[in-house]
Design a protein around this motif. Sequence first.
Motif, PDB file in Angstrom:
ATOM      1  N   GLU A 145      26.388  41.117  49.460  1.00  0.00           N
ATOM      2  CA  GLU A 145      26.551  39.683  49.213  1.00  0.00           C
ATOM      3  C   GLU A 145      27.846  39.405  48.457  1.00  0.00           C
ATOM      4  O   GLU A 145      28.512  38.413  48.694  1.00  0.00           O
ATOM      5  CB  GLU A 145      25.357  39.143  48.422  1.00  0.00           C
ATOM      6  CG  GLU A 145      24.044  39.186  49.175  1.00  0.00           C
ATOM      7  CD  GLU A 145      24.002  38.164  50.299  1.00  0.00           C
ATOM      8  OE1 GLU A 145      24.565  37.062  50.145  1.00  0.00           O
ATOM      9  OE2 GLU A 145      23.409  38.487  51.343  1.00  0.00           O
ATOM     10  N   GLU A 146      28.164  40.310  47.516  1.00  0.00           N
ATOM     11  CA  GLU A 146      29.368  40.114  46.714  1.00  0.00           C
ATOM     12  C   GLU A 146      29.935  41.453  46.272  1.00  0.00           C
ATOM     13  O   GLU A 146      29.265  42.475  46.323  1.00  0.00           O
ATOM     14  CB  GLU A 146      29.097  39.223  45.508  1.00  0.00           C
ATOM     15  CG  GLU A 146      28.106  39.797  44.516  1.00  0.00           C
ATOM     16  CD  GLU A 146      27.913  38.878  43.318  1.00  0.00           C
ATOM     17  OE1 GLU A 146      27.887  39.423  42.196  1.00  0.00           O
ATOM     18  OE2 GLU A 146      27.805  37.662  43.489  1.00  0.00           O
ATOM     19  N   TYR A 147      31.187  41.414  45.871  1.00  0.00           N
ATOM     20  CA  TYR A 147      31.859  42.603  45.340  1.00  0.00           C
ATOM     21  C   TYR A 147      32.565  42.200  44.049  1.00  0.00           C
ATOM     22  O   TYR A 147      33.447  41.332  44.068  1.00  0.00           O
ATOM     23  CB  TYR A 147      32.868  43.156  46.352  1.00  0.00           C
ATOM     24  CG  TYR A 147      33.701  44.297  45.828  1.00  0.00           C
ATOM     25  CD1 TYR A 147      33.135  45.553  45.634  1.00  0.00           C
ATOM     26  CD2 TYR A 147      35.038  44.112  45.501  1.00  0.00           C
ATOM     27  CE1 TYR A 147      33.886  46.595  45.135  1.00  0.00           C
ATOM     28  CE2 TYR A 147      35.805  45.162  45.013  1.00  0.00           C
ATOM     29  CZ  TYR A 147      35.217  46.395  44.822  1.00  0.00           C
ATOM     30  OH  TYR A 147      35.959  47.430  44.335  1.00  0.00           O
ATOM     31  N   LYS A 148      32.130  42.772  42.937  1.00  0.00           N
ATOM     32  CA  LYS A 148      32.694  42.500  41.610  1.00  0.00           C
ATOM     33  C   LYS A 148      32.751  41.007  41.324  1.00  0.00           C
ATOM     34  O   LYS A 148      33.769  40.470  40.881  1.00  0.00           O
ATOM     35  CB  LYS A 148      34.076  43.154  41.475  1.00  0.00           C
ATOM     36  CG  LYS A 148      33.995  44.668  41.506  1.00  0.00           C
ATOM     37  CD  LYS A 148      35.274  45.290  41.093  1.00  0.00           C
ATOM     38  CE  LYS A 148      35.060  46.810  41.080  1.00  0.00           C
ATOM     39  NZ  LYS A 148      36.182  47.537  40.550  1.00  0.00           N
ATOM     40  N   GLY A 149      31.647  40.325  41.630  1.00  0.00           N
ATOM     41  CA  GLY A 149      31.533  38.899  41.339  1.00  0.00           C
ATOM     42  C   GLY A 149      32.158  37.976  42.369  1.00  0.00           C
ATOM     43  O   GLY A 149      32.101  36.763  42.236  1.00  0.00           O
TER      44      GLY A 149
END
Length: 165
Positions: free
Chosen positions: A157-161
């Motif tokens: 869904e996400e990578y590092k925010g």
Amino acid sequence: MTFEDIKTLLTGKFGEGVVLGEETTGLQKALLIKPDRIADVCLELRDNPGTYFDFLSCLSGVDYGITENRFGVVYHLSSIPYNTQLVLKVSIPNDRALDNLPSFPSVSAVWKTADWHEREAFDMVGIFFENHPDLRRILLPDDWEGYPLRKDYQEAEEYKGIKIK
């Protein structure tokens, strides 16, 4: 040399078991090579004065799908002086576990360009290349989880925010 001549050359040099089969129905004929002998076969095809495949134009990692649980590598070789091309394929079964990557011998000692091609196959498909001098991710961050070109890859869904989807 013709396709059949190359096949005869390889079986004569390495024995009948080195060529596992052939594909002749596609646009380019391909030899299916015993996976643990691919580096030896490539070295012979490069150094033999009758073939002189001096250029690895493409190396691609392949995920044959979840039902087959098989991974492979396709090598597109070219002989610039002889103006000939050859396709070699290797594949092995694999349980798809991320801690048990499919593994093949590296051909980076045969052609320097394989260094980057193999790193891309490692990064995107999760194929490990034995004796590669610097096998690490080339397109994605080092801490990326998974291999995006695998058929069972689940996009985060996400990578590092940062939202990905």
